[in-house]
Design an enzyme around this catalytic site. Structure first.
Site, PDB file in Angstrom:
ATOM      1  CG  HIS A 184      -1.992  -0.978   1.231  1.00 34.35           C
ATOM      2  ND1 HIS A 184      -1.815  -2.249   1.724  1.00 34.35           N
ATOM      3  CD2 HIS A 184      -3.279  -0.914   0.803  1.00 34.35           C
ATOM      4  CE1 HIS A 184      -2.950  -2.923   1.598  1.00 34.35           C
ATOM      5  NE2 HIS A 184      -3.849  -2.141   1.045  1.00 34.35           N
ATOM      6  CG  ASP A 256      -3.950  -5.519  -4.026  1.00 37.21           C
ATOM      7  OD1 ASP A 256      -5.044  -5.061  -3.634  1.00 37.21           O
ATOM      8  OD2 ASP A 256      -3.066  -5.925  -3.244  1.00 37.21           O
TER       9      ASP A 256
END
Length: 483
Positions: A184, A256
């Site tokens: 992230h 993702d």
């Protein structure tokens, strides 16, 4: 910029968007009507099952075969139960029990909950083999560190969801379990030969392919031997060469979230990442949680422009859209199941509890929760023993911000139960625990990924293999402190 409505619709068919709030905004419905593949639901979209069902019904009114995705892993990553914690233990606990039939039952129950809410694509299970104790993003989301065990449970989870009418999406290909950074926030690197990847990280993906998994999610990780300097999400060698050709996978490849820095840093933004992911072989592009109409249109325009200028073959995008369409038609509207009895999850969590040492005489204990941050994947979901304690006092403290003397003074002559997640790497926690254990009866409850670390001098060490509501209840019962 392309103004071709046909290319816009084609691009939209590869996009998984999202929206803010607990009711569906009109723009989100309009995009579904225009061909958008679907939306992902996050915790901020959820109040209760009836409200979620109303939202999914509104989306489905625009197009019956819309994909409605959600990250419902059980354990530490839950959207339906983000306000309370999941009633199911997560993968680490199920792996510790090591009963694939139980894993199948738990995922079937999760699938029933999703069907009752109108979702049809679960962005789960996590099938990464967690070989790094300090992995900041996988940890208890993994079934374990043994490839064979993870493979068996991964297949069971996929079948359990499918039996409930929910498409599973196994993640994160080619394996996020050996990373020590969070994709992230940056681009992690797994610097191992392909032979290691095939022996350690890839068996669970082979297992879910054999089990008929509907979708596989990519990882924003760099594997130099496979992807060079490119994340797997944007790597033709990883997605087309390895997953499609070597492993003969025919289902949908989902990215993702493209808003994650592991993708945007490599590509130079979300829209370039979307184009690169399609070119590499991805089919369904998960944009992320922070999405509005303008961002969706920007990405769709970038895809259309790339088709027009020849940098992205049109037939590659048509192939992706067709695969997504087959998936959406196969799952269709959720079957409208009923919420499962939650007893299953709590019973499974009890089976996962491991106790080292002696647990007695704790009825007068002071419970101290040693606070720790949450990952972006987990979000701020409640955890700990608090909801399960009767008249037992509990304190919440940051280990680095409180002294041994202060905790000792609060305890008086009472025994201490210290509760935390990943305690060996929480700043100040190991020192605080061992110094307290030198002067007080101390028991420790570890609700994170189990490491080899054990604090000196403690009377008991309890491992829950997760921090869900079910794990907390099981720990409180094991300690004799449950209300």
């Amino acid at each position: 910029m392309s103004n071709d409505p046909g290319l816009r619709r084609l691009a939209l068919r590869t996009l998984l968007a999202a929206f803010a709030g607990t009711t569906v905004p009109q723009w989100a419905i309009d995009l579904v009507d225009d061909g958008l593949a679907g939306h992902t639901l996050f915790g901020g979209n959820v109040v209760d099952p009836d409200q979620v069902r109303a939202a999914t019904t509104a989306l489905r009114a625009a197009r019956p075969d819309v994909l409605i995705a959600i990250d419902e892993e059980g354990g530490d990553v839950t959207r339906l139960a983000h306000a309370t914690g999941s009633p199911y233990p997560g993968n680490a606990a199920l792996g510790a029990v090591d009963d694939p039939a139980l894993t199948r039952q738990v995922y079937h129950a999760i699938g029933g909950d999703l069907a009752a809410c109108g979702a049809n694509l679960n962005l789960a299970p996590t099938v990464d083999v967690n070989t790094a104790d300090d992995n900041p993003i996988i940890g208890t989301r993994s079934f374990g560190a043994d490839p064979a065990r993870v493979a068996a449970h991964a297949a069971a989870a996929v079948v359990g969801l499918a039996d409930a009418g929910i498409a599973a999406c196994a993640k994160h290909f080619p394996g996020h379990g050996a990373t020590v950074t969070d994709s992230h926030l940056e681009l992690p690197t797994v610097d191992v030969p392909l032979s290691v990847l095939r022996e350690r990280d890839l068996p669970p993906f082979a297992a879910v392919i054999s089990a008929g998994v509907a979708a596989i999610m990519t990882a924003h990780i760099r594997v130099p031997a496979l992807t060079g300097d490119t994340p797997a999400t944007l790597s033709h060698a990883a997605l087309t060469g390895l997953l499609r050709q070597e492993y003969a996978y025919q289902g949908v490849i989902v990215t993702d979230a493209l808003e994650m820095r592991g993708a945007t840093l490599a590509a130079g933004g979300i829209a370039p990442a979307a184009v690169a992911a399609l070119a590499a072989g991805a089919d369904l592009l998960c944009i992320g949680a922070r999405v509005d109409q303008a961002l969706v249109e920007l990405i769709a325009s970038a895809i259309a422009d790339a088709i027009v200028d020849g940098t992205l073959p049109r037939d590659r995008v048509e192939q992706a859209a067709d695969r997504v369409g087959v998936l959406a038609t196969a799952v269709g509207p959720a079957a409208g199941g009923t919420r499962s009895a939650i007893d299953l999850g709590y019973a499974a969590a009890r089976r996962a509890i491991r106790v080292e040492g002696v647990l007695d005489g704790l009825d007068t204990a002071l419970v101290v929760q040693l606070t720790a941050g949450s990952t972006i994947a987990e979000g701020r979901v409640p955890w700990g023993l608090g909801p399960h304690l009767g008249g037992v006092e509990q304190l919440r403290v940051a280990p680095a911000e409180i002294s041994v003397a202060e905790v000792a003074a609060a305890a008086g002559g009472r025994p201490l139960v210290l509760v935390g997640r990943h305690l060996h790497r929480v700043p100040g926690a190991p020192e605080l625990i061992e110094q307290l254990a030198a002067r007080h009866p101390v028991s420790v409850v570890e609700m994170g990924w189990p490491s080899a670390w054990r604090p000196a001098g403690v009377r008991a060490f309890v491992t829950t293999y997760g921090a869900s509501h079910a794990n907390g209840r099981a720990a409180a019962e094991a300690l004799g402190l449950a209300a």
